[in-house]
Write a protein that holds these residues in place. Structure first.
Motif, PDB file in Angstrom:
ATOM      1  N   LEU A  20       0.821  -1.209   0.000  1.00  0.00           N
ATOM      2  CA  LEU A  20       0.000   0.000   0.000  1.00  0.00           C
ATOM      3  C   LEU A  20       0.856   1.261   0.000  1.00  0.00           C
ATOM      4  O   LEU A  20       0.451   2.298  -0.515  1.00  0.00           O
ATOM      5  CB  LEU A  20      -0.921   0.019   1.228  1.00  0.00           C
ATOM      6  CG  LEU A  20      -1.927  -1.121   1.339  1.00  0.00           C
ATOM      7  CD1 LEU A  20      -2.620  -1.098   2.696  1.00  0.00           C
ATOM      8  CD2 LEU A  20      -2.948  -1.039   0.206  1.00  0.00           C
ATOM      9  N   VAL A  28       4.052  -0.741   4.098  1.00  0.00           N
ATOM     10  CA  VAL A  28       2.740  -1.144   4.593  1.00  0.00           C
ATOM     11  C   VAL A  28       2.099  -1.993   3.505  1.00  0.00           C
ATOM     12  O   VAL A  28       2.039  -1.584   2.343  1.00  0.00           O
ATOM     13  CB  VAL A  28       1.849   0.076   4.928  1.00  0.00           C
ATOM     14  CG1 VAL A  28       0.472  -0.385   5.379  1.00  0.00           C
ATOM     15  CG2 VAL A  28       2.500   0.947   5.977  1.00  0.00           C
ATOM     16  N   LEU A  30      -1.224  -4.614   2.400  1.00  0.00           N
ATOM     17  CA  LEU A  30      -2.585  -5.068   2.653  1.00  0.00           C
ATOM     18  C   LEU A  30      -2.508  -6.525   3.077  1.00  0.00           C
ATOM     19  O   LEU A  30      -1.728  -7.302   2.517  1.00  0.00           O
ATOM     20  CB  LEU A  30      -3.432  -4.922   1.388  1.00  0.00           C
ATOM     21  CG  LEU A  30      -4.902  -5.305   1.505  1.00  0.00           C
ATOM     22  CD1 LEU A  30      -5.625  -4.374   2.484  1.00  0.00           C
ATOM     23  CD2 LEU A  30      -5.565  -5.234   0.126  1.00  0.00           C
ATOM     24  N   LYS A  32      -5.049  -9.925   4.898  1.00  0.00           N
ATOM     25  CA  LYS A  32      -6.384 -10.401   5.212  1.00  0.00           C
ATOM     26  C   LYS A  32      -6.289 -11.381   6.365  1.00  0.00           C
ATOM     27  O   LYS A  32      -5.515 -12.342   6.307  1.00  0.00           O
ATOM     28  CB  LYS A  32      -6.990 -11.073   3.979  1.00  0.00           C
ATOM     29  CG  LYS A  32      -8.446 -11.405   4.088  1.00  0.00           C
ATOM     30  CD  LYS A  32      -8.941 -11.936   2.750  1.00  0.00           C
ATOM     31  CE  LYS A  32     -10.417 -12.140   2.741  1.00  0.00           C
ATOM     32  NZ  LYS A  32     -10.860 -12.647   1.421  1.00  0.00           N
ATOM     33  N   TYR A  39      -9.870  -7.209   6.222  1.00  0.00           N
ATOM     34  CA  TYR A  39      -8.652  -6.618   5.682  1.00  0.00           C
ATOM     35  C   TYR A  39      -8.001  -5.727   6.733  1.00  0.00           C
ATOM     36  O   TYR A  39      -8.694  -5.018   7.471  1.00  0.00           O
ATOM     37  CB  TYR A  39      -8.938  -5.815   4.419  1.00  0.00           C
ATOM     38  CG  TYR A  39      -9.261  -6.693   3.241  1.00  0.00           C
ATOM     39  CD1 TYR A  39      -8.241  -7.285   2.501  1.00  0.00           C
ATOM     40  CD2 TYR A  39     -10.573  -6.954   2.880  1.00  0.00           C
ATOM     41  CE1 TYR A  39      -8.532  -8.107   1.424  1.00  0.00           C
ATOM     42  CE2 TYR A  39     -10.872  -7.776   1.801  1.00  0.00           C
ATOM     43  CZ  TYR A  39      -9.841  -8.347   1.086  1.00  0.00           C
ATOM     44  OH  TYR A  39     -10.125  -9.169   0.029  1.00  0.00           O
ATOM     45  N   VAL A  40      -6.681  -5.760   6.776  1.00  0.00           N
ATOM     46  CA  VAL A  40      -5.893  -4.939   7.695  1.00  0.00           C
ATOM     47  C   VAL A  40      -4.712  -4.360   6.935  1.00  0.00           C
ATOM     48  O   VAL A  40      -4.378  -4.816   5.843  1.00  0.00           O
ATOM     49  CB  VAL A  40      -5.387  -5.758   8.909  1.00  0.00           C
ATOM     50  CG1 VAL A  40      -6.544  -6.271   9.750  1.00  0.00           C
ATOM     51  CG2 VAL A  40      -4.480  -6.895   8.478  1.00  0.00           C
ATOM     52  N   ALA A  41      -4.094  -3.359   7.528  1.00  0.00           N
ATOM     53  CA  ALA A  41      -2.849  -2.809   7.000  1.00  0.00           C
ATOM     54  C   ALA A  41      -1.720  -3.360   7.868  1.00  0.00           C
ATOM     55  O   ALA A  41      -1.749  -3.210   9.087  1.00  0.00           O
ATOM     56  CB  ALA A  41      -2.876  -1.286   7.050  1.00  0.00           C
ATOM     57  N   LYS A  43       1.960  -2.987   8.816  1.00  0.00           N
ATOM     58  CA  LYS A  43       3.117  -2.096   8.767  1.00  0.00           C
ATOM     59  C   LYS A  43       4.349  -2.915   9.129  1.00  0.00           C
ATOM     60  O   LYS A  43       4.439  -3.447  10.234  1.00  0.00           O
ATOM     61  CB  LYS A  43       2.924  -0.937   9.740  1.00  0.00           C
ATOM     62  CG  LYS A  43       3.995   0.120   9.660  1.00  0.00           C
ATOM     63  CD  LYS A  43       3.617   1.322  10.533  1.00  0.00           C
ATOM     64  CE  LYS A  43       4.626   2.430  10.406  1.00  0.00           C
ATOM     65  NZ  LYS A  43       4.209   3.622  11.190  1.00  0.00           N
ATOM     66  N   GLU A  92      -5.817  -1.144  11.576  1.00  0.00           N
ATOM     67  CA  GLU A  92      -7.096  -1.043  10.886  1.00  0.00           C
ATOM     68  C   GLU A  92      -6.830  -0.558   9.459  1.00  0.00           C
ATOM     69  O   GLU A  92      -6.039   0.375   9.255  1.00  0.00           O
ATOM     70  CB  GLU A  92      -7.950  -0.045  11.665  1.00  0.00           C
ATOM     71  CG  GLU A  92      -9.240   0.343  11.037  1.00  0.00           C
ATOM     72  CD  GLU A  92      -9.955   1.431  11.847  1.00  0.00           C
ATOM     73  OE1 GLU A  92     -11.172   1.510  11.689  1.00  0.00           O
ATOM     74  OE2 GLU A  92      -9.301   2.189  12.598  1.00  0.00           O
ATOM     75  N   TYR A  93      -7.469  -1.175   8.472  1.00  0.00           N
ATOM     76  CA  TYR A  93      -7.312  -0.747   7.084  1.00  0.00           C
ATOM     77  C   TYR A  93      -8.413   0.238   6.731  1.00  0.00           C
ATOM     78  O   TYR A  93      -9.594  -0.040   6.910  1.00  0.00           O
ATOM     79  CB  TYR A  93      -7.356  -1.939   6.130  1.00  0.00           C
ATOM     80  CG  TYR A  93      -7.368  -1.516   4.681  1.00  0.00           C
ATOM     81  CD1 TYR A  93      -6.268  -0.892   4.117  1.00  0.00           C
ATOM     82  CD2 TYR A  93      -8.487  -1.723   3.884  1.00  0.00           C
ATOM     83  CE1 TYR A  93      -6.272  -0.492   2.793  1.00  0.00           C
ATOM     84  CE2 TYR A  93      -8.495  -1.333   2.559  1.00  0.00           C
ATOM     85  CZ  TYR A  93      -7.387  -0.717   2.021  1.00  0.00           C
ATOM     86  OH  TYR A  93      -7.392  -0.311   0.717  1.00  0.00           O
ATOM     87  N   ALA A  95      -9.419   2.496   3.418  1.00  0.00           N
ATOM     88  CA  ALA A  95      -9.128   2.796   2.021  1.00  0.00           C
ATOM     89  C   ALA A  95      -9.096   4.305   1.815  1.00  0.00           C
ATOM     90  O   ALA A  95      -9.795   5.051   2.488  1.00  0.00           O
ATOM     91  CB  ALA A  95     -10.195   2.171   1.125  1.00  0.00           C
TER      92      ALA A  95
END
Length: 125
Positions: A20, A28, A30, A32, A39-41, A43, A92-93, A95
């Motif tokens: 991302l 970072v 993406l 799952k 979906y999460v981010a 890092k 937390e992802y 968009a």
């Protein structure tokens, strides 16, 4: 989420996907969560770069603050883990990208937009 606190997780709980964004210490991606499909981010911070740039205290502070804070205008930290090369923050992802990137691309904000973002900073402080 009253009383929310980030917890230690296992990297194997996630399917890691595309990048991302990138930064000084890593990237970072993406991801799952396998159990929920959420979906999460993810890092990913390079330990060697953190040490080389003398940012250990900064990263410890970031982890402490993110893992304990709960505010509607801030990204929630779901969990954290590490391996030999990386520290991982599971976030937390959301968009849409970063405000910094938006500002860089747009050039400047008109007054209603500037008031909107300034009000959110003011409310938080």
């Amino acid at each position: 989420m009253e009383g929310f606190k980030a917890k230690q997780v296992k990297l194997t709980e996630f399917d890691v996907m595309n990048t991302l964004g990138t930064g000084s210490f890593g990237r970072v991606r993406l991801a799952k969560q396998k159990s929920t499909g959420e979906y999460v981010a993810l890092k990913m911070l390079k330990k060697a770069e953190i040490l080389r740039l003398k940012q250990v205290d900064h990263i410890i502070s970031e982890n402490t603050i993110l893992s304990n804070i709960n505010h509607p205008f801030l990204i929630k930290m779901i969990g954290f883990t590490q391996d030999d090369r990386f520290l991982y923050f599971v976030l937390e992802y959301v968009a849409g990208g970063e405000l910094f990137t938006y500002l860089r691309n747009k050039g400047k904000l008109d007054n209603p937009e500037a008031l909107f973002y300034a009000a959110q900073v003011y409310i938080f402080v």
